[in-house]
Design a protein around this motif. Structure first.
Motif, short mmCIF file in Angstrom:
data_model
loop_
_atom_site.label_atom_id
_atom_site.label_comp_id
_atom_site.label_asym_id
_atom_site.label_seq_id
_atom_site.Cartn_x
_atom_site.Cartn_y
_atom_site.Cartn_z
N THR A 86 3.05 -0.75 4.21
CA THR A 86 2.60 0.65 3.77
C THR A 86 3.46 1.54 3.79
O THR A 86 4.12 1.74 4.79
CB THR A 86 1.35 0.75 4.67
N VAL A 115 0.78 -1.10 -0.03
CA VAL A 115 -0.01 0.22 -0.20
C VAL A 115 1.08 1.36 -0.01
O VAL A 115 1.96 1.23 0.84
CB VAL A 115 -0.75 -0.06 1.27
N VAL A 170 4.43 -0.04 8.67
CA VAL A 170 4.10 1.24 8.13
C VAL A 170 5.10 2.13 8.12
O VAL A 170 5.53 2.25 9.37
CB VAL A 170 2.79 1.62 8.83
#
Length: 346
Positions: A183, A157, A223
């Motif tokens: 991400t 992502v 992330v």
């Protein structure tokens, strides 16, 4: 269009003069008042009804954060926080942005020229005047991941955001599960503040959120937030392994780090296994890069106009044909997971 009216609130007369001088150079902005503390500011707001307020973090009689809460609860007005470039100032600034402040600017540090430090302030003020505000407590809550357990499948992502992005990301990232897709995020923000923001996201999320470090491996449950400053965050693939790469570079689409640069790299390195999401923000950064992701076979999402603080970046991407579908920010996390889950293993 009438000029944007601004109230400058800071306990330092010198700092007020510097901010006013920078703003008055823009013919579309009118400084209609100054205040040295929140008590003076409260009366000035009632009397002058400014379009935008610039607000110092540290002031006598009442802290900037306390005063911001009162503004957003009782008389919602676009506010730009003026913060010291310190760790304490950064932490409080992130809290202010989470409460609904539209944007932030760092005060000039030692050796800095004030015009350089505040150079972007006029554009931020004009964007703030056009922003969409929500009264305190009306922001969509951060939603925990629900539904079937996510199964990592090689999807990645990439998210880009700017003005209003702190509040948006605090809704989206907590929706990702502990084993969610790796991400990468570029949020336009001064370098002093990105470390504090990563920690704030991490504390609110099941996934592990950090500032990206060159060479970080993209793995489920991780992330990575682009550090602010003079390096672009990209994703590279070497030996079959995806990693973060931080590279020195000139601004692209007006920014460093740039969302376009991140999205372009993900389109190249990840291709059809990527999901791109462009969130609230001023300008066009990310539109071309998101189109590259879509053309490479990735899935692409945009935040809808109704929930954007500034519908600039998502609008540019949508009009370019880069966005498959638009969603409210409260649904974006779930839609990102659904897009990832729709991809085959491999």
């Amino acid at each position: 269009m009438s000029r944007v009216t601004v109230l400058v609130v800071d306990d330092s007369a010198t700092m007020r003069s510097l901010i006013c001088a920078v703003l008055r150079r823009d013919p579309d902005i009118e400084v209609i008042g100054q205040a040295g503390d929140p008590l003076e500011a409260r009366e000035a707001i009632k009397r002058l009804n400014p379009d935008v307020i610039t607000l110092d973090i540290e002031m006598p009689n009442m802290s900037g954060i306390e005063f911001l809460e009162k503004i957003m609860r009782l008389r919602p007005t676009p506010v730009i926080m003026i913060s010291t470039l310190t760790q304490a100032g950064a932490d409080i600034t992130i809290e202010a942005l989470a409460l609904g402040a539209v944007d932030c600017v760092g005060k000039p540090g030692h050796g800095m020229i004030a015009a350089d430090a505040f150079g972007g302030l006029p554009e931020k003020v004009k964007a703030a005047a056009r922003s969409r505000l929500r009264p305190l407590g009306d922001a969509p809550p951060a939603q925990a991941a629900t539904g079937p357990a996510f199964k990592p499948n090689g999807s990645v992502v990439a998210i880009g955001s700017s003005t209003g992005g702190v509040e948006a990301l605090l809704s989206v990232i907590p929706a990702l599960p502990a084993n969610g897709p790796p991400t990468v995020i570029t949020q336009h923000m001064p370098g002093t503040f990105t470390g504090s923001f990563a920690k704030r996201l991490d504390s609110a999320s099941a996934a592990h959120v950090t500032e990206a470090v060159d060479g970080d491996r993209l793995e489920p449950g991780r992330v990575f937030l682009a550090p602010g400053g003079d390096r672009h965050l990209t994703v590279v693939k070497a030996g079959g392994i995806l990693r973060c790469r931080l590279t020195q570079g000139e601004p692209v689409s007006g920014h460093c780090p740039s969302v376009d640069v991140l999205f372009d790299s993900v389109a190249t390195a990840v291709g059809k296994k990527a999901v791109g999401a462009i969130l609230t923000g001023m300008g066009r950064d990310g539109a071309k890069g998101l189109l590259s992701m879509r053309q490479a076979g990735g899935r692409t999402l945009g935040q809808d106009e109704a929930t954007c603080v500034v519908y600039g970046m998502p609008k540019a991407a949508f009009e370019l044909g880069a966005v498959e579908r638009q969603f409210p920010v409260s649904r974006m996390g779930a839609q990102i997971l659904a897009a990832c889950a729709s991809m085959s293993e491999g």
